[in-house]
Write an enzyme that holds these catalytic residues in place. Structure first.
Site, short mmCIF file in Angstrom:
data_model
loop_
_atom_site.label_atom_id
_atom_site.label_comp_id
_atom_site.label_asym_id
_atom_site.label_seq_id
_atom_site.Cartn_x
_atom_site.Cartn_y
_atom_site.Cartn_z
N CYS A 11 -24.97 4.76 -13.81
CA CYS A 11 -23.90 5.74 -13.71
C CYS A 11 -24.41 7.12 -14.15
O CYS A 11 -24.83 7.31 -15.30
CB CYS A 11 -22.72 5.33 -14.59
SG CYS A 11 -21.37 6.52 -14.60
N CYS A 42 -16.90 2.00 -20.77
CA CYS A 42 -18.29 2.10 -20.31
C CYS A 42 -19.18 1.02 -20.90
O CYS A 42 -20.15 0.58 -20.26
CB CYS A 42 -18.84 3.47 -20.65
SG CYS A 42 -17.96 4.84 -19.84
N CYS A 74 -12.78 1.68 -15.22
CA CYS A 74 -13.22 3.09 -15.11
C CYS A 74 -11.99 3.98 -15.01
O CYS A 74 -11.75 4.67 -14.02
CB CYS A 74 -14.12 3.26 -13.89
SG CYS A 74 -14.98 4.85 -13.84
N GLU A 98 0.82 -1.20 0.00
CA GLU A 98 0.00 0.00 0.00
C GLU A 98 0.86 1.26 0.00
O GLU A 98 0.53 2.25 -0.66
CB GLU A 98 -0.95 0.00 1.20
CG GLU A 98 -2.11 -0.97 1.08
CD GLU A 98 -2.98 -0.69 -0.13
OE1 GLU A 98 -3.25 0.48 -0.42
OE2 GLU A 98 -3.38 -1.67 -0.81
N CYS A 127 -19.15 -1.93 -18.63
CA CYS A 127 -19.19 -1.62 -17.20
C CYS A 127 -20.41 -2.26 -16.55
O CYS A 127 -21.53 -2.10 -17.05
CB CYS A 127 -19.21 -0.11 -17.00
SG CYS A 127 -19.43 0.39 -15.27
#
Length: 377
Positions: free
Chosen positions: A236, A227, A220, A65, A230
């Site tokens: 959306c 899209c 995305c 991370e 998606c």
């Protein structure tokens, strides 16, 4: 529990619970269904072979991370493998020297992350029995760990309930819920945290965290999002209103200032290069670098104090441009052969003569390494 019930982000409860009714998509899809669809997408397309996932220990999750802050997965994987091979656990990292840690980080950039990583390991040895604490507030209190990183550690290491809000998640939420305004402003960020907390599923928290990051990084995306495939396209807001390119709102732009600096590449008769330890604060803090000065006069004055040679014989090499977050730096390198140091230089802990073979094991700023590899060989 209802899918829209507010969920407190984290274990300790100091941070406020989510607004029970944050912005919703225009259609009837509720928060639980958003999570279900993304997890189903993750089961088919998610990244499940990343090196820090096998095994998925708190140390490896934390290290990944920190490395992934402002750095892409494709860049991080090689550095991660090299780092854990040398420093496989938190106690080993805590015992390592700062030079060793910075050398393993060399080339990854944003070196404050490495210094914070080292400092956190030492604090965990002192305060938490040699382990990362399993608590949101305790994690946030450690150097280099913010709320989103703490949430990612809790969910991926222990499957605990905590939202995340990295750049990918901000982009997805702004588009999905039609959130206007730059996500870096407090008001917009507060709204996004509320939505992120409300979307938390009841189970599979580690997969949920990874699913959000993968979805933003691979589908995305900032430019040319996919899209058409998606799983959330029908709800959306940005897609329905034709605002995919507008959201999230871009940060107000400003021209980056340009700075100039002079760097000396001094070589002794044995072909060794003189390195200079940078100050403990500021850019490239504590890294070994090249002697650096604001102008040629200052460079000559430093040269005359430290080295035996003729500064007039220095040869100017092509300038090198390097970009930082807040400014651009133009480096003017000077290559100069010297007979050696003045007597005191050998006793100066901030200077060292280094052979070409030794450079690979030393933490150097990326443009300095590039200078030494491309301009002088």
């Amino acid at each position: 529990m209802s899918a829209r019930t507010s969920i407190a982000p984290g274990r300790s409860g100091r941070h406020p619970a989510a607004d029970p009714s944050p912005a919703q998509p225009a259609h009837s899809l509720d928060h639980g269904e958003v999570a279900a669809r993304l997890l189903a997408w993750f089961d088919r397309h998610g990244r499940v072979d990343l090196p820090w996932q096998h095994p998925r220990t708190p140390y490896r999750v934390w290290l990944s991370e920190i490395m992934l802050q402002q750095t892409q997965v494709s860049v991080v994987t090689g550095y991660f493998n090299r780092f854990v091979s040398a420093l496989p656990d938190l106690p080993t990292l805590a015992r390592a020297s700062q030079d060793e840690v910075l050398a393993l980080w060399s080339g990854l950039g944003y070196y404050a992350r490495a210094r914070n990583l080292h400092a956190t390991a030492k604090l965990c040895m002192e305060r938490h029995g040699g382990d990362l604490p399993r608590d949101l507030d305790a994690l946030i209190a450690l150097p280099g760990i913010g709320r989103s990183t703490a949430g990612a550690i809790l969910t991926q290491a222990w499957n605990d309930r905590a939202p995340i809000l990295d750049g990918n998640v901000k982009r997805v939420l702004c588009r999905l819920f039609g959130i206007d305004g730059w996500p870096g402003t407090p008001a917009v960020e507060k709204k996004l945290w509320s939505i992120a907390a409300a979307l938390l599923p009841q189970a599979r928290l580690a997969d949920w965290t990874q699913a959000q990051m993968d979805f933003g990084a691979t589908l995305c995306t900032r430019a040319s999002p996919a899209c058409a495939i998606c799983p959330l396209q029908d709800v959306c807001v940005a897609r329905r209103e034709g605002r995919i390119a507008e959201l999230p709102t871009a940060k107000p732009g400003k021209q980056l200032p340009q700075r100039e600096t002079q760097m000396l590449i001094a070589q002794d008769p044995e072909g060794r290069v003189l390195l200079w330890r940078r100050p403990p604060t500021g850019i490239w803090a504590s890294l070994w670098s090249l002697p650096q000065h604001e102008d040629a006069d200052e460079a000559q004055a430093w040269f005359d104090r430290h080295l035996d040679g003729d500064f007039a014989s220095a040869r100017a090499l092509p300038a090198l441009e390097h970009g930082f977050t807040h400014f651009r730096l133009r480096i003017h390198p000077w290559l100069i052969a010297v007979n050696g140091p003045h007597a005191a230089i050998g006793d100066n802990a901030g200077l060292r003569w280094t052979s070409r073979a030794e450079l690979a094991a030393i933490g150097l700023p990326a443009p300095v390494r590039k200078l030494l590899q491309e301009r002088t060989e």
